[in-house]
Write an enzyme that holds these catalytic residues in place. Structure first.
Site, PDB file in Angstrom:
ATOM      1  N   ASP A   1       0.753  -1.249  -0.100  1.00  0.00           N
ATOM      2  CA  ASP A   1      -0.069   0.059  -0.205  1.00  0.00           C
ATOM      3  C   ASP A   1       0.963   1.225   0.038  1.00  0.00           C
ATOM      4  O   ASP A   1       2.181   1.198   0.199  1.00  0.00           O
ATOM      5  CB  ASP A   1      -1.074  -0.054   1.165  1.00  0.00           C
ATOM      6  CG  ASP A   1      -0.263  -0.138   2.534  1.00  0.00           C
ATOM      7  OD1 ASP A   1       1.057  -0.338   2.614  1.00  0.00           O
ATOM      8  OD2 ASP A   1      -0.776  -0.350   3.511  1.00  0.00           O
TER       9      ASP A   1
ATOM     10  N   ASN B   1      -6.699  -0.077  14.446  1.00  0.00           N
ATOM     11  CA  ASN B   1      -8.392  -0.295  14.232  1.00  0.00           C
ATOM     12  C   ASN B   1      -8.764  -1.667  13.496  1.00  0.00           C
ATOM     13  O   ASN B   1      -9.614  -2.019  13.097  1.00  0.00           O
ATOM     14  CB  ASN B   1      -8.991   0.991  13.437  1.00  0.00           C
ATOM     15  CG  ASN B   1      -8.296   0.855  11.938  1.00  0.00           C
ATOM     16  OD1 ASN B   1      -7.326   0.034  11.764  1.00  0.00           O
ATOM     17  ND2 ASN B   1      -8.856   1.925  11.188  1.00  0.00           N
TER      18      ASN B   1
ATOM     19  N   HIS C   1      -7.345  -2.645  10.798  1.00  0.00           N
ATOM     20  CA  HIS C   1      -6.822  -2.631   9.599  1.00  0.00           C
ATOM     21  C   HIS C   1      -5.608  -3.562   8.994  1.00  0.00           C
ATOM     22  O   HIS C   1      -4.693  -3.756   9.939  1.00  0.00           O
ATOM     23  CB  HIS C   1      -6.745  -1.322   8.872  1.00  0.00           C
ATOM     24  CG  HIS C   1      -5.393  -0.501   9.097  1.00  0.00           C
ATOM     25  ND1 HIS C   1      -5.324   0.793   9.054  1.00  0.00           N
ATOM     26  CD2 HIS C   1      -4.277  -1.155   9.625  1.00  0.00           C
ATOM     27  CE1 HIS C   1      -4.085   1.355   9.294  1.00  0.00           C
ATOM     28  NE2 HIS C   1      -3.213   0.229   9.465  1.00  0.00           N
TER      29      HIS C   1
ATOM     30  N   GLY D   1      -3.078  -3.306   5.598  1.00  0.00           N
ATOM     31  CA  GLY D   1      -2.893  -2.474   4.290  1.00  0.00           C
ATOM     32  C   GLY D   1      -3.600  -1.334   4.829  1.00  0.00           C
ATOM     33  O   GLY D   1      -3.959  -0.862   6.036  1.00  0.00           O
TER      34      GLY D   1
ATOM     35  N   GLU E   1      -9.656  -0.648   5.817  1.00  0.00           N
ATOM     36  CA  GLU E   1     -10.395  -0.136   6.811  1.00  0.00           C
ATOM     37  C   GLU E   1     -11.521  -0.693   7.395  1.00  0.00           C
ATOM     38  O   GLU E   1     -12.009  -1.531   6.430  1.00  0.00           O
ATOM     39  CB  GLU E   1     -10.541   1.324   6.723  1.00  0.00           C
ATOM     40  CG  GLU E   1      -9.399   2.335   6.478  1.00  0.00           C
ATOM     41  CD  GLU E   1      -8.589   2.662   7.511  1.00  0.00           C
ATOM     42  OE1 GLU E   1      -8.032   1.614   8.291  1.00  0.00           O
ATOM     43  OE2 GLU E   1      -8.077   3.790   7.942  1.00  0.00           O
TER      44      GLU E   1
ATOM     45  N   LYS F   1      -0.383  -3.881  20.776  1.00  0.00           N
ATOM     46  CA  LYS F   1      -1.114  -4.583  19.793  1.00  0.00           C
ATOM     47  C   LYS F   1      -1.859  -5.911  20.229  1.00  0.00           C
ATOM     48  O   LYS F   1      -2.601  -6.747  19.628  1.00  0.00           O
ATOM     49  CB  LYS F   1      -0.079  -5.403  18.750  1.00  0.00           C
ATOM     50  CG  LYS F   1       0.399  -4.204  17.778  1.00  0.00           C
ATOM     51  CD  LYS F   1      -0.480  -3.598  16.812  1.00  0.00           C
ATOM     52  CE  LYS F   1      -0.207  -2.385  15.902  1.00  0.00           C
ATOM     53  NZ  LYS F   1       1.142  -2.708  15.037  1.00  0.00           N
TER      54      LYS F   1
HETATM   55  C1  F6R Z   1       1.588  -0.346   6.204  1.00  0.00           C
HETATM   56  C2  F6R Z   1       0.224  -0.987   6.301  1.00  0.00           C
HETATM   57  C3  F6R Z   1      -0.206  -0.669   7.756  1.00  0.00           C
HETATM   58  C4  F6R Z   1       0.622  -1.309   9.038  1.00  0.00           C
HETATM   59  C5  F6R Z   1      -0.395  -0.914  10.175  1.00  0.00           C
HETATM   60  C6  F6R Z   1       0.547  -1.561  11.279  1.00  0.00           C
HETATM   61  O1  F6R Z   1       2.030  -0.407   4.876  1.00  0.00           O
HETATM   62  O2  F6R Z   1      -0.120  -1.867   5.705  1.00  0.00           O
HETATM   63  O3  F6R Z   1      -1.555  -1.509   7.441  1.00  0.00           O
HETATM   64  O4  F6R Z   1       0.860  -2.526   8.405  1.00  0.00           O
HETATM   65  O5  F6R Z   1      -1.004  -0.078   9.997  1.00  0.00           O
HETATM   66  O6  F6R Z   1       1.481  -0.678  11.315  1.00  0.00           O
HETATM   67  P1  F6R Z   1       2.781  -0.765  12.374  1.00  0.00           P
HETATM   68  O7  F6R Z   1       3.591  -2.006  12.003  1.00  0.00           O
HETATM   69  O8  F6R Z   1       3.886   0.336  12.107  1.00  0.00           O
HETATM   70  O9  F6R Z   1       2.270  -0.804  13.778  1.00  0.00           O
END
Ligand code: F6R
Length: 242
Positions: A67, A136, A138, A140, A143, A201
């Site tokens: 993305d 949230n 998601h 990529g 959403e 997380k």
């Molecule tokens: C970024 C992407 C997002 C992240 C997600 C988690 O290319 O696809 O979906 O994977 O927001 O982000 P981090 O790993 O920074 O906590």
């Protein structure tokens, strides 16, 4: 879907990197698609290291970026492009012909989506997808509410994504839309690894693994993938029941 819980984030990174290496040993011209962000960072570093140590042929695989933030130039620190340049293309010396990412500055973003879908089809699909999970739920920029059969598409970002996304940039950014592969791609990929580490997380990981499957919580899509693997460190896996 399987779940693997590692004692440390480093052990998790190593295992994810080893998955990439094992794939390339078996299929040197594999197609690997990856999210940027913090979760896959360590895995990328370990991948570059292990590939060199184990003398893996990394000359033929094809890389796809999951993305990109719409309106953010590729060269700006914080863009997904920039991340991959730093972590994958540079360290492995990949030529531009060996990867494809969305051009989020393109005048015609629908055309960008069509180009991506056509490329993935022409490559015979994605062998390995490595994704993270947002606060949230998601994956990529799929959403909450994103249908599970979408291919590449442009999506308006929700408030959580736009505000959490600021962490990648050196200056405040107006993040309004993302361009992303969809779950149609994810569900058709040969294997999918979802990586998450750290206590922040834990809740979203629990919902992804044990919650109700459906677009309301996008990462629950992992439960539908036979070759899906949720890989977490102990902190991110702390709320899992089993
Ligand atoms: C970024 C992407 C997002 C992240 C997600 C988690 O290319 O696809 O979906 O994977 O927001 O982000 P981090 O790993 O920074 O906590």
């Amino acid at each position: 879907m399987k779940v693997r819980i590692f004692d440390t984030a480093t052990a998790l990174d190593q295992a994810a990197a080893q998955e990439m290496v094992d794939l390339l040993k078996e299929k040197p011209n594999a197609v690997i698609c990856m999210a940027s962000g913090n979760s896959p960072k360590g895995a990328c570093e370990q991948f570059a290291r292990i590939a060199k140590e184990q003398d893996v042929d990394a000359s033929a695989f094809f890389f796809i970026g999951l993305d990109e933030w719409v309106g953010v130039p590729a060269g700006l620190r914080g863009s997904c492009h920039y991340d991959f340049q730093e972590r994958i293309f540079g360290p492995l010396g990949l030529d531009a012909s060996r990867y494809h990412l969305f051009d989020a500055m393109a005048a015609d973003l629908q055309q960008e989506c069509q180009r991506m879908d056509a490329l993935i089809a022409a490559k015979g699909g994605i062998d390995l997808m490595i994704v993270g999970i947002g606060m949230n739920g998601h994956i990529g920029f799929n959403e909450p509410g994103s249908a599970f059969d979408l291919k590449a598409h442009v999506r308006e970002l929700d408030e959580i994504t736009a505000s959490v996304g600021q962490k990648y940039f050196d200056q405040p950014m107006a993040l309004k839309y993302g361009i992303t592969l969809g779950f149609g791609h994810l569900l058709q990929a040969g294997k999918v690894l979802l990586l998450a580490n750290g206590p922040a997380k834990a809740e979203v990981v629990q919902l992804a693994v044990e919650g109700r499957v459906g677009p309301a919580f996008p990462a629950s899509v992992m439960q539908l993938h036979v070759q899906g693997m949720v890989m977490v460190d102990a902190a991110a896996g702390a709320l899992l029941k089993s």
